[in-house]
Design an enzyme around this catalytic site. Sequence first.
Site: not given
Ligand code: GLN
Length: 413
Positions: A56, A129, A181
């Site tokens: 990402e 996303k 993510c």
């Molecule tokens: N839930 C993910 C985390 O705690 C979200 C992080 C993201 O979307 N980059 O790392």
Amino acid sequence: MSRYIVDLRIALFQLNPQIGQLEQNIERSWNLINKFKQRLETQETVKYPQLVVFPEFALTGYSFHSQNEIKPYISITERSPTFQFAQDVSKLFNCYTVIGYPEESMDSKWYNSAMVTDPMGKLAFNYRKSFLYDTEYEWNCQENPHGFQKFPLTFAKCATKLDEDDKSLHDITLTSSIGICMDLNPYKFEAPFNEFEFASFNLNNNVDLTICPMAWLHSKSITNHDHDDDVIVEKKKSLQDDLKSETLPSYGSQNEFQFDLDNNNTTKRISKDDTTINTNYTEMDKPDMSNVNYWLLRFLPFLNLSARKSWYKQMYNEDSENKTYIGMSKHKYWEFEGHNGLLLLNNRCGIEDGKTVFTGSSGIFKLNGSTTRLDNDYETNIDSMNESVDLLGNLGKGLEGVIMRDVQFEVEK
Ligand code: GLN
């Protein structure tokens, strides 16, 4: 319909990009790619990967805190420096490239996106996303209006037919999806955990190939969810101690590349309840297995679980039509039984703002759909101990590097 065995070579690149250092981030990435290419070229038969994945926001850094801060890095897909980079990688290896980047749409909306370029360097798909994380709200990122999406990726001459005399190599079109993510988590951390929104989408849509570019946080991170000042002081100190013991700067490790190109180097299973799991930010070349266990838990619909047999009658809702619930469908207690899928979790590493620690540990997993691996056909594990997932390998939590695997799996087309 025919059954095929698909043979794919896949590489995941783990990077530690820092905000404001676009050029250095790109240069270091090329340095890693070229070293990787040289290693492949010393092997007897030179074979490049057919699919290459980056994290990402792979080249820009992740933790932007305002619209002004991200503005210089956000662009229309085709004008993005990330597009140039992805095209070059695709042409270099004759592969698909998947990479995360900040996107401005034609109608001037901002997204956290991942693009796919094909082996010719053309844009094959662009995913935005769907489920946003804390920092995305700070720069007015929008949710994907389409929600989760599937798309076809055609790989040339990499599939053989099962049960037939035809031994020739066929092209194969895999149903693919991207999850960025937070897409793996319950929506806004508020939706019921058992909805498993992203995994269920993939199961309902017969997705063969799930690709996840991520910037997932390590538990040592200090986030908006930490409110207690004492806890924050304590966590800061604990992170400082870890960095000191690893002799790392505040942004983590860069340029010490880990190359994991050995198909035999599989990841050892470890229970989520095992107290020997290292949750500190130490041992940079080892994966953080607490994260790996959590990620696999979020794909529970794809894992064998004997409890489904007893849940099935009570919990499966006749109104659910063709949708699955925790992997159960209208006709089967485990919809995925007998199928195969690939799960690519590609996470960045390093530290931003001195307090946002990313957990690396990028890995390649085969969902094998098997109920027969255990002697007693009684699977209760909801973590990496579950034998219906093959842990083909993981990078360490803190080093930049690349993991490559040759993966064989069955699909019906
Ligand atoms: N839930 C993910 C985390 O705690 C979200 C992080 C993201 O979307 N980059 O790392």
